[in-house]
Design an enzyme around this catalytic site. Structure first.
Site, short mmCIF file in Angstrom:
data_model
loop_
_atom_site.label_atom_id
_atom_site.label_comp_id
_atom_site.label_asym_id
_atom_site.label_seq_id
_atom_site.Cartn_x
_atom_site.Cartn_y
_atom_site.Cartn_z
N ASP A 142 0.81 -1.21 0.00
CA ASP A 142 0.00 0.00 0.00
C ASP A 142 0.86 1.27 0.00
O ASP A 142 0.39 2.35 0.37
CB ASP A 142 -0.94 0.01 1.21
CG ASP A 142 -0.20 -0.05 2.54
OD1 ASP A 142 1.03 -0.28 2.51
OD2 ASP A 142 -0.84 0.14 3.58
N HIS B 160 20.49 0.25 -21.57
CA HIS B 160 19.71 0.74 -20.44
C HIS B 160 20.15 0.06 -19.14
O HIS B 160 19.32 -0.35 -18.33
CB HIS B 160 18.21 0.52 -20.70
CG HIS B 160 17.69 1.39 -21.80
ND1 HIS B 160 16.51 1.11 -22.48
CD2 HIS B 160 18.16 2.54 -22.35
CE1 HIS B 160 16.30 2.03 -23.40
NE2 HIS B 160 17.29 2.91 -23.33
N ASP C 137 24.70 8.25 -18.40
CA ASP C 137 23.52 8.79 -19.10
C ASP C 137 22.54 9.20 -18.01
O ASP C 137 21.89 8.35 -17.39
CB ASP C 137 22.93 7.72 -20.01
CG ASP C 137 21.80 8.23 -20.90
OD1 ASP C 137 21.19 9.26 -20.55
OD2 ASP C 137 21.52 7.61 -21.94
N ASP D 173 18.68 15.49 -20.63
CA ASP D 173 19.10 14.13 -20.98
C ASP D 173 20.51 14.23 -21.56
O ASP D 173 20.69 14.68 -22.69
CB ASP D 173 18.13 13.54 -22.01
CG ASP D 173 18.39 12.08 -22.33
OD1 ASP D 173 19.35 11.51 -21.79
OD2 ASP D 173 17.64 11.52 -23.14
N HIS E 181 20.90 1.72 -32.14
CA HIS E 181 19.78 2.61 -31.81
C HIS E 181 19.78 3.84 -32.70
O HIS E 181 20.72 4.08 -33.48
CB HIS E 181 19.83 3.00 -30.32
CG HIS E 181 21.07 3.74 -29.90
ND1 HIS E 181 21.25 5.09 -30.13
CD2 HIS E 181 22.18 3.32 -29.24
CE1 HIS E 181 22.41 5.47 -29.63
NE2 HIS E 181 23.02 4.42 -29.09
N HIS F 87 15.83 11.67 -30.22
CA HIS F 87 14.41 11.63 -29.85
C HIS F 87 14.02 13.02 -29.39
O HIS F 87 14.87 13.84 -29.02
CB HIS F 87 14.14 10.57 -28.76
CG HIS F 87 14.92 10.75 -27.50
ND1 HIS F 87 14.61 11.70 -26.54
CD2 HIS F 87 16.02 10.10 -27.02
CE1 HIS F 87 15.47 11.63 -25.54
NE2 HIS F 87 16.34 10.67 -25.80
N HIS G 37 11.36 10.90 -23.70
CA HIS G 37 11.07 10.60 -25.11
C HIS G 37 9.75 11.31 -25.40
O HIS G 37 8.67 10.75 -25.24
CB HIS G 37 10.97 9.10 -25.34
CG HIS G 37 12.28 8.40 -25.24
ND1 HIS G 37 12.47 7.09 -25.61
CD2 HIS G 37 13.51 8.82 -24.84
CE1 HIS G 37 13.73 6.73 -25.41
NE2 HIS G 37 14.37 7.78 -24.95
N GLU H 295 22.66 11.68 -29.99
CA GLU H 295 23.36 10.71 -29.12
C GLU H 295 23.88 9.49 -29.88
O GLU H 295 23.42 8.37 -29.63
CB GLU H 295 22.43 10.26 -27.99
CG GLU H 295 21.03 9.84 -28.43
CD GLU H 295 20.18 9.38 -27.26
OE1 GLU H 295 20.65 8.53 -26.48
OE2 GLU H 295 19.06 9.88 -27.13
N TYR I 166 29.26 0.42 -29.60
CA TYR I 166 29.25 -0.58 -28.53
C TYR I 166 29.84 -1.88 -29.08
O TYR I 166 29.25 -2.49 -29.98
CB TYR I 166 27.83 -0.81 -28.04
CG TYR I 166 27.07 0.49 -27.82
CD1 TYR I 166 27.13 1.17 -26.61
CD2 TYR I 166 26.32 1.04 -28.86
CE1 TYR I 166 26.46 2.37 -26.43
CE2 TYR I 166 25.65 2.25 -28.69
CZ TYR I 166 25.72 2.91 -27.47
OH TYR I 166 25.06 4.10 -27.31
N ARG J 132 29.02 6.47 -25.70
CA ARG J 132 27.91 7.29 -26.22
C ARG J 132 28.14 8.73 -25.75
O ARG J 132 28.59 8.96 -24.63
CB ARG J 132 26.56 6.77 -25.72
CG ARG J 132 25.36 7.54 -26.26
CD ARG J 132 24.04 6.79 -26.05
NE ARG J 132 23.66 6.61 -24.67
CZ ARG J 132 23.73 5.44 -24.01
NH1 ARG J 132 24.19 4.37 -24.62
NH2 ARG J 132 23.35 5.35 -22.74
N GLU K 82 25.94 12.40 -25.72
CA GLU K 82 24.58 12.91 -25.97
C GLU K 82 24.44 14.34 -25.46
O GLU K 82 24.85 14.67 -24.35
CB GLU K 82 23.56 12.03 -25.25
CG GLU K 82 22.12 12.51 -25.35
CD GLU K 82 21.16 11.64 -24.56
OE1 GLU K 82 19.96 11.66 -24.87
OE2 GLU K 82 21.62 10.94 -23.63
#
Length: 436
Positions: free
Chosen positions: A34, A238, A255, A266, A345, A349, A356, A379, A383, A407, A409
């Site tokens: 709860d 991710h 990131d 971002d 990828h 975005h 996003h 970005e 990899y 990466r 970005e």
């Protein structure tokens, strides 16, 4: 901001004409048993109202003679408010949020028909709230049955998203001020992370250092689960476990962004934990950095949304060929997507109320055209996933490249003259991120 919310509603009502728009607040999310998560309003609902409570419905009825903006909200209940926090209530919904009429949420079924019976259609997104979907469909079907007698009423349900999200794509000066603030806070956090990262520290320690700054500077918190990925963890797009102890030869990919008054930043940066790139890390990093710079150069009014991605793919593919990780004609490799084992990828975005953010990337066969006021990420990455198996016509991967993930970005605003990098305050040149 209430003036701006009203202007947005007026703009949307002008577009839906004789329709009625219905927008449902986000539900409460349960963490466990709860215990609930901190409440976060539905972005469309917030964009039109600024109202930040659950169990609410906003109705826009431009055709109604008296009430064009109607709110259904939780009534005041002092006993419940002691436990779960203050409620705006019906009276304040009119006074503070500018509703022409406000009712307790339990009166929705009774009051809603008067705002639908003269509408030619209902603008409502059939989302994941099945119970509320049924409420709207029941009202719609009832009005359809009585349409022959009255000659008025909705004869269709249309998703308001394509109309509303095209509005959300273009940021106002007020929105941009909030996004700049979110960017500035995240810039400070990333720069701090660069200074405090060291071999032997854990990923979660860097996460904590950054998220401390987010809250200390007034942000709502992280814009999304922070990714603090060292070594081969950077090859997991991710990755959020953030529990590895960092080693001196690792790269650290961070990131992370923050949410400030609902608007998001971002940012991704990658740098050597021990202060110096290895030759292989540096070679790949320079390719990604050049791809990002050239992709950012494609952000300008009139260009296709896909232009930055296409440019990034070309630079990345060319670099991978030069390093011997791919072989063949550049155009053929791009057409056949042979780069995808290393770059799987997209480059961009939209960014705004959602990380996003809402808005179409393509209309049929035609990509979205970049316009002043839009904000998008740039970005690119490379990899070299340890388990990567290149296509049969491609070379085997030398083990010295394995486990490197990079990466970079930034958040980029389309301006009338070209673009502005909102997150330029975080270093990314090799000499800036190498510390020794």
């Amino acid at each position: 901001m209430q003036t701006e919310y009203r202007q947005r509603r007026e703009q949307l009502m002008a577009k839906i004409g004789n329709g009625t728009g219905i927008f449902r607040s986000a539900p409460m999310a349960v963490m466990h048993n709860d215990v609930e998560y901190v409440y976060r309003q539905d972005s469309d609902f917030f964009y039109l109202t600024g109202f930040n409570e659950p169990e609410a419905v906003a109705v826009l009825a431009p055709h109604h003679s008296e009430h064009r903006f109607i709110l259904f909200v939780q009534p005041k209940d002092l006993e419940k408010e002691v436990w779960t926090g203050y409620r705006c209530g019906v009276d304040a919904a009119k006074e503070i949020y500018g509703a022409d009429a406000a009712y307790p949420i339990h009166e929705l079924d009774e009051k809603l028909p008067q705002y639908l019976e003269k509408a030619d259609r209902i603008y409502y997104h059939l989302g994941r709230d099945r119970s509320f979907n049924e409420t709207i469909l029941t009202h719609y079907q009832k009005l359809l049955r009585t349409y022959p007698k009255r000659g008025t009423g909705p004869i269709g349900i249309e998703d308001p998203g394509p109309i509303l999200h095209s509005m959300r794509l273009i940021k106002s000066e007020g929105e941009l001020a909030l996004m700049r603030k979110a960017a500035d806070i995240a810039i400070e956090a990333h720069n701090h992370a660069l200074q405090v990262t060291a071999p032997g520290r854990y990923e979660y320690e860097i996460q904590a250092e950054m998220e401390h700054i987010f809250r200390l500077r007034g942000a709502m918190g992280p814009a999304y689960p922070s990714i603090v990925a060292s070594g081969a963890n950077a090859c997991v797009l991710h990755y959020i476990e953030n529990n590895r102890q960092m080693q001196s030869k690792d790269l650290l990919l961070i990131d992370a962004g923050c949410a400030y008054e609902y608007y998001n930043s971002d940012i991704t940066r990658t740098f050597p934990v021990g202060g110096k790139f290895t030759p292989e890390q540096k070679a790949l990093y320079e390719i990604v950095l050049e791809a990002q710079k050239q992709a950012i150069a494609q952000v300008k009014p009139g260009n296709s949304f896909h232009a930055p991605h296409e440019q990034a793919v070309r630079i990345l593919t060319t670099g991978l060929v030069e390093l011997g990780l791919l072989k063949g004609d550049i155009d053929t490799l791009i057409t056949e997507e042979k780069y995808k084992p290393f770059y799987m990828h997209r480059t961009s975005h939209w960014l705004g109320l959602d990380v996003h953010d809402a808005g179409a990337y393509q209309h049929g066969e035609h990509p979205q055209t970049l316009q002043p006021g839009q904000v998008l990420t740039i970005e690119p990455g490379i990899y070299i996933v340890p388990a990567t198996k290149p296509p049969e016509d491609q070379p085997e991967i030398d083990p010295r490249w394995l486990g490197i993930g990079i990466r970079i970005e930034d958040d980029v605003l389309v301006t009338p003259q070209g673009h502005e990098v909102l997150t330029a305050g975080v270093p990314k040149e090799v000499q800036e991120v190498e510390r020794f």
